[in-house]
Motif scaffolding. Structure first.
Motif, PDB file in Angstrom:
ATOM      1  N   GLN A  25      11.405  -2.545  -1.252  1.00  0.00           N
ATOM      2  CA  GLN A  25      11.100  -3.168  -2.558  1.00  0.00           C
ATOM      3  C   GLN A  25       9.630  -3.522  -2.571  1.00  0.00           C
ATOM      4  O   GLN A  25       9.159  -4.115  -1.597  1.00  0.00           O
ATOM      5  N   ALA A  26       8.939  -3.229  -3.652  1.00  0.00           N
ATOM      6  CA  ALA A  26       7.559  -3.739  -3.777  1.00  0.00           C
ATOM      7  C   ALA A  26       7.638  -5.257  -3.819  1.00  0.00           C
ATOM      8  O   ALA A  26       8.586  -5.816  -4.381  1.00  0.00           O
ATOM      9  N   THR A  27       6.650  -5.926  -3.236  1.00  0.00           N
ATOM     10  CA  THR A  27       6.688  -7.392  -3.280  1.00  0.00           C
ATOM     11  C   THR A  27       6.293  -7.870  -4.686  1.00  0.00           C
ATOM     12  O   THR A  27       5.685  -7.124  -5.467  1.00  0.00           O
ATOM     13  N   ARG A  28       6.614  -9.124  -4.955  1.00  0.00           N
ATOM     14  CA  ARG A  28       6.216  -9.734  -6.233  1.00  0.00           C
ATOM     15  C   ARG A  28       4.684  -9.694  -6.359  1.00  0.00           C
ATOM     16  O   ARG A  28       4.132  -9.398  -7.418  1.00  0.00           O
ATOM     17  N   GLU A  29       3.988  -9.943  -5.244  1.00  0.00           N
ATOM     18  CA  GLU A  29       2.525  -9.959  -5.250  1.00  0.00           C
ATOM     19  C   GLU A  29       1.962  -8.593  -5.661  1.00  0.00           C
ATOM     20  O   GLU A  29       0.984  -8.501  -6.406  1.00  0.00           O
ATOM     21  N   VAL A  30       2.606  -7.521  -5.157  1.00  0.00           N
ATOM     22  CA  VAL A  30       2.149  -6.163  -5.483  1.00  0.00           C
ATOM     23  C   VAL A  30       2.335  -5.883  -6.973  1.00  0.00           C
ATOM     24  O   VAL A  30       1.420  -5.414  -7.672  1.00  0.00           O
ATOM     25  N   ALA A  72     -10.750 -10.723  -0.947  1.00  0.00           N
ATOM     26  CA  ALA A  72      -9.939  -9.801  -1.759  1.00  0.00           C
ATOM     27  C   ALA A  72      -8.476 -10.032  -1.422  1.00  0.00           C
ATOM     28  O   ALA A  72      -8.151 -10.585  -0.373  1.00  0.00           O
ATOM     29  N   ARG A  73      -7.591  -9.597  -2.354  1.00  0.00           N
ATOM     30  CA  ARG A  73      -6.154  -9.715  -2.064  1.00  0.00           C
ATOM     31  C   ARG A  73      -5.690  -8.443  -1.363  1.00  0.00           C
ATOM     32  O   ARG A  73      -5.677  -7.377  -1.975  1.00  0.00           O
ATOM     33  N   VAL A  74      -5.345  -8.555  -0.089  1.00  0.00           N
ATOM     34  CA  VAL A  74      -4.877  -7.399   0.668  1.00  0.00           C
ATOM     35  C   VAL A  74      -3.354  -7.519   0.768  1.00  0.00           C
ATOM     36  O   VAL A  74      -2.833  -8.445   1.400  1.00  0.00           O
ATOM     37  N   LEU A  75      -2.657  -6.604   0.092  1.00  0.00           N
ATOM     38  CA  LEU A  75      -1.210  -6.757  -0.098  1.00  0.00           C
ATOM     39  C   LEU A  75      -0.427  -5.612   0.530  1.00  0.00           C
ATOM     40  O   LEU A  75      -0.521  -4.456   0.075  1.00  0.00           O
ATOM     41  N   PRO A  76       0.354  -5.902   1.581  1.00  0.00           N
ATOM     42  CA  PRO A  76       1.265  -4.870   2.081  1.00  0.00           C
ATOM     43  C   PRO A  76       2.168  -4.414   0.940  1.00  0.00           C
ATOM     44  O   PRO A  76       2.593  -5.240   0.125  1.00  0.00           O
ATOM     45  N   MET A  77       2.451  -3.112   0.854  1.00  0.00           N
ATOM     46  CA  MET A  77       3.244  -2.594  -0.278  1.00  0.00           C
ATOM     47  C   MET A  77       4.628  -3.225  -0.343  1.00  0.00           C
ATOM     48  O   MET A  77       5.203  -3.378  -1.406  1.00  0.00           O
ATOM     49  N   THR A  78       5.177  -3.584   0.836  1.00  0.00           N
ATOM     50  CA  THR A  78       6.527  -4.135   0.903  1.00  0.00           C
ATOM     51  C   THR A  78       6.649  -5.002   2.146  1.00  0.00           C
ATOM     52  O   THR A  78       5.868  -4.854   3.090  1.00  0.00           O
ATOM     53  N   ASP A  79       7.647  -5.883   2.138  1.00  0.00           N
ATOM     54  CA  ASP A  79       7.968  -6.636   3.358  1.00  0.00           C
ATOM     55  C   ASP A  79       9.149  -6.014   4.085  1.00  0.00           C
ATOM     56  O   ASP A  79       9.594  -6.519   5.111  1.00  0.00           O
ATOM     57  N   THR A  80       9.670  -4.918   3.534  1.00  0.00           N
ATOM     58  CA  THR A  80      10.788  -4.214   4.173  1.00  0.00           C
ATOM     59  C   THR A  80      10.207  -3.238   5.204  1.00  0.00           C
ATOM     60  O   THR A  80       9.377  -2.409   4.843  1.00  0.00           O
ATOM     61  N   PRO A  81      10.634  -3.311   6.466  1.00  0.00           N
ATOM     62  CA  PRO A  81      10.129  -2.327   7.429  1.00  0.00           C
ATOM     63  C   PRO A  81      10.506  -0.907   6.999  1.00  0.00           C
ATOM     64  O   PRO A  81      11.654  -0.635   6.659  1.00  0.00           O
ATOM     65  N   VAL A  82       9.522  -0.013   6.985  1.00  0.00           N
ATOM     66  CA  VAL A  82       9.740   1.367   6.555  1.00  0.00           C
ATOM     67  C   VAL A  82       8.763   2.243   7.333  1.00  0.00           C
ATOM     68  O   VAL A  82       7.669   1.796   7.669  1.00  0.00           O
ATOM     69  N   ALA A  83       9.191   3.458   7.676  1.00  0.00           N
ATOM     70  CA  ALA A  83       8.309   4.319   8.468  1.00  0.00           C
ATOM     71  C   ALA A  83       8.390   5.760   7.994  1.00  0.00           C
ATOM     72  O   ALA A  83       9.438   6.230   7.574  1.00  0.00           O
ATOM     73  N   THR A  84       7.249   6.437   8.066  1.00  0.00           N
ATOM     74  CA  THR A  84       7.209   7.866   7.766  1.00  0.00           C
ATOM     75  C   THR A  84       7.472   8.636   9.051  1.00  0.00           C
ATOM     76  O   THR A  84       6.837   8.378  10.074  1.00  0.00           O
ATOM     77  N   TRP A  85       8.416   9.546   8.994  1.00  0.00           N
ATOM     78  CA  TRP A  85       8.722  10.443  10.109  1.00  0.00           C
ATOM     79  C   TRP A  85       8.506  11.878   9.646  1.00  0.00           C
ATOM     80  O   TRP A  85       8.632  12.165   8.449  1.00  0.00           O
ATOM     81  N   VAL A  86       8.174  12.743  10.584  1.00  0.00           N
ATOM     82  CA  VAL A  86       8.072  14.162  10.237  1.00  0.00           C
ATOM     83  C   VAL A  86       9.070  14.950  11.077  1.00  0.00           C
ATOM     84  O   VAL A  86       9.330  14.609  12.236  1.00  0.00           O
ATOM     85  N   GLN A  87       9.624  15.995  10.451  1.00  0.00           N
ATOM     86  CA  GLN A  87      10.512  16.902  11.180  1.00  0.00           C
ATOM     87  C   GLN A  87       9.626  17.971  11.810  1.00  0.00           C
ATOM     88  O   GLN A  87       8.820  18.587  11.111  1.00  0.00           O
ATOM     89  N   THR A  88       9.712  18.161  13.106  1.00  0.00           N
ATOM     90  CA  THR A  88       8.870  19.164  13.768  1.00  0.00           C
ATOM     91  C   THR A  88       9.750  20.110  14.582  1.00  0.00           C
ATOM     92  O   THR A  88      10.943  19.870  14.760  1.00  0.00           O
ATOM     93  N   ASP A  89       9.095  21.168  15.113  1.00  0.00           N
ATOM     94  CA  ASP A  89       9.795  22.128  16.001  1.00  0.00           C
ATOM     95  C   ASP A  89      10.464  21.378  17.144  1.00  0.00           C
ATOM     96  O   ASP A  89      11.516  21.766  17.629  1.00  0.00           O
TER      97      ASP A  89
END
Ligand code: GDP
Length: 300
Positions: A173-178, A125-142
């Motif tokens: 950016q979404a990759t061309r493959e995505v 199957a084609r397993v495609l990372p959404m982007t090649d740009t490093p990106v991270a989800t952070w949460v704001q907490t107490d």
């Protein structure tokens, strides 16, 4: 050709069922990378690993992460040596993280590194990372901002969260493959993945929403009433200003989603939705749901 948008639990359960009907070569999976993290010098891409291991037939489907039967000798030794490795990385799993880190350090993109790993594991199957740009989800907490992995794994979700942020040096950016996979597929399926931490980052990649608007898109809700089937989606939806239910999910996907699938037990009313048994507690149930979703695609 079917393209999935996936996190690391709900959608992989549906993909497991889809494989009974569709050859792996006809499946593309656009995978969230905003939970990626460098840990003990190596590169973890938790959702990509789950999807690769699923197709390679080695996934631990008790936990939906890691390799079945893996050992944890290196992890235990690291803890004994005083290293704070807060994610329990298995020995074989770690080899994949080492290989990925080495490829990234040699200058390969995440897309190319993933393709090489997939090929070595016999994944068709084609397993495609959404982007090649490093990106991270952070949460704001107490206790201040936390990387999502720290919030969920280190603190086991036991922090009050008041906001969700995505951090990247440049807009992902979404990759061309995505974009090619989305455009060339007969349908796009968003399985029951966390709308904020798994699907949200994919939708946040430049080009994805526009490509989805031109496609037939089906999304399966990960909620029953005001609770997710599992995981932290409730707190994340609320912290992002959405109801933690199928209606909140629909609001997030409304500009491109053609069919919403809800669980038969879900009391939340959504006009025009299809109600199916979406609880994929075993492989047979995954196959049953995948079959019903295929008929929705072919009826359209
Ligand atoms: P993560 O990367 O591990 O967070 O995985 P996903 O985002 O892909 O999946 C997490 C979501 O899957 C949670 O919000 C759960 O409610 C949902 N989920 C897990 N198993 C099932 C299932 O069998 N049926 C449905 N409808 N949702 C599920």
């Amino acid at each position: 050709m079917i393209t999935f948008l996936s996190g690391g639990t709900g959608t992989p359960k549906l993909i497991r069922g889809m494989r009974a009907y569709v050859d792996d070569r006809e499946i593309a999976v656009v995978v969230n990378t905003a939970e990626d993290i460098w840990l003990s010098g190596n590169h973890l891409s938790p959702d990509i690993d789950t999807v690769l291991y699923l197709f390679a037939g080695i996934l631990n489907t008790e936990t939906w992460w890691g390799i079945r039967g893996d050992t944890f000798l290196t992890h235990e030794e690291l803890l004994r040596l005083g290293e704070e490795e807060y994610i329990a990385v298995g020995d074989l799993d770690r080899a994949v993280h080492i290989a990925r880190a080495a490829m990234l350090n040699r200058g390969l993109s995440l897309t190319s590194a993933t393709a090489r790993l997939a090929s070595s594991m016999g994944v068709r199957a084609r397993v495609l990372p959404m982007t090649d740009t490093p990106v991270a989800t952070w949460v704001q907490t107490d206790a201040g901002p936390l990387h999502f992995q720290e919030y969920w794994v280190k603190y086991r979700g036991k922090r009050n969260i008041t906001g969700v942020m995505r951090r990247s040096e440049e807009p992902p950016q979404a990759t061309r493959e995505v974009l090619d996979a989305i455009r060339s597929s007969d349908a796009v399926i968003i399985g029951p993945s966390n709308p904020i931490t798994s699907i949200g980052p994919i939708l946040g990649c430049e080009g994805v929403r526009d490509a989805l608007k031109k496609q037939d898109v089906i999304s399966v809700s990960p909620f029953i009433g005001n609770e997710p089937v599992s995981g932290p989606a409730k707190a994340l939806m609320e912290a992002s200003g959405y109801e933690p239910n199928s209606a909140g999910m629909q609001r997030l996907y409304k500009d491109f989603c053609d069919i919403v699938v809800q669980d038969i037990r879900d009391p939340v009313r959504i006009e025009g939705s299809v109600q199916l048994d979406t609880i994929m507690s075993n492989k047979e149930k995954s196959i049953q749901l995948a079959g019903e979703i295929i008929s929705l695609v072919t009826q359209k």
